[in-house]
Design a protein around this motif. Structure first.
Motif, short mmCIF file in Angstrom:
data_model
loop_
_atom_site.label_atom_id
_atom_site.label_comp_id
_atom_site.label_asym_id
_atom_site.label_seq_id
_atom_site.Cartn_x
_atom_site.Cartn_y
_atom_site.Cartn_z
N CYS A 30 0.85 -1.20 0.00
CA CYS A 30 0.00 0.00 0.00
C CYS A 30 0.88 1.25 0.00
N SER A 32 0.00 4.12 0.85
CA SER A 32 -0.34 4.99 1.98
C SER A 32 0.21 4.49 3.30
N CYS A 33 0.02 3.19 3.58
CA CYS A 33 0.39 2.71 4.92
C CYS A 33 1.45 1.60 4.90
N CYS A 45 -6.88 -0.68 0.07
CA CYS A 45 -6.13 -1.31 1.15
C CYS A 45 -7.10 -1.78 2.23
N CYS A 48 -5.98 0.46 5.71
CA CYS A 48 -6.23 1.90 5.87
C CYS A 48 -7.34 2.40 4.96
#
Ligand SMILES: [Zn+2]
Length: 144
Positions: A30, A32-33, A45, A48
Motif C-alpha cells: 500500500c 499509503s500505509c 487497502c 487503511c
C-alpha cells in the motif's frame, strides 16, 4: 503424468513470478500505509482503506518461523509427513508454505528459527495438461 513438462513450469501462487532467470516473489504494498498483500490485484487497502494504489514489492528471501504443523494426514495422493509453516518475511508479509530440511519432530524444531525462501518443483504436481508448478519452500537458514 509425463516426465517432460508440456511447457515451462507455472507459478503455484499468484505472488510467484517466473519472468526472469530465477523465480521471485512480488507482493502489493500500500502506497499509503505500507501494508502488504499476497493477491495480485486490489482496489483498496484492507488496513487503511486507501484507494491510492499499490507498489510491487520484492522481499528479502529470509524470515522467521512464526508457527508450524507437522502434517501426518492429508488429501489422498499427498505425501506425508510434511511441515506446513507460516513465516514472517523480514520485509514482507507472513507467508504460508512447506518447511523442509528439518526433522518431523517438534522436539527438534526451533519454533522461532531463521529460514530462507527457496523455489522448487511443487512436489511433482501437474495440471491436466502435464505442466509442472514452481512453489516456494522454507529451509533453515543455518543449514548452509
Ligand atoms: Zn494502506
Amino acid at each position: 503424468m509425463t516426465d517432460t513438462p508440456a511447457s515451462p513450469p507455472l507459478p503455484a501462487a499468484s505472488y510467484i513470478h517466473l519472468d526472469g532467470p530465477e523465480p521471485r516473489l512480488s507482493f502489493l504494498k500500500c502506497k499509503s500505509c505500507g501494508t502488504m498483500f499476497l493477491e495480485p490485484e486490489r482496489l483498496a487497502c484492507a488496513r487503511c482503506g486507501s484507494r491510492g494504489g499499490f507498489d510491487a514489492h520484492e522481499p528479502k528471501y529470509e524470515g522467521t518461523l512464526h508457527s508450524y504443523s507437522i502434517v501426518h494426514r492429508s488429501f489422498p495422493g499427498t505425501a506425508v509427513p510434511f511441515i506446513s509453516a507460516v513465516v514472517d518475511i523480514d520485509d514482507g508479509p507472513s507467508l504460508k508454505g512447506n518447511l523442509r530440511g528439518v526433522p518431523f519432530d517438534a522436539d527438534r524444531i526451533d519454533g522461532a528459527m531463521r529460514v530462507r525462501i527457496v523455489f522448487d518443483d511443487a512436489l511433482g504436481r501437474r495440471d491436466a495438461d502435464g505442466n509442472a508448478y514452481i512453489s516456494h519452500f522454507f529451509e533453515p537458514l543455518a543449514a548452509d
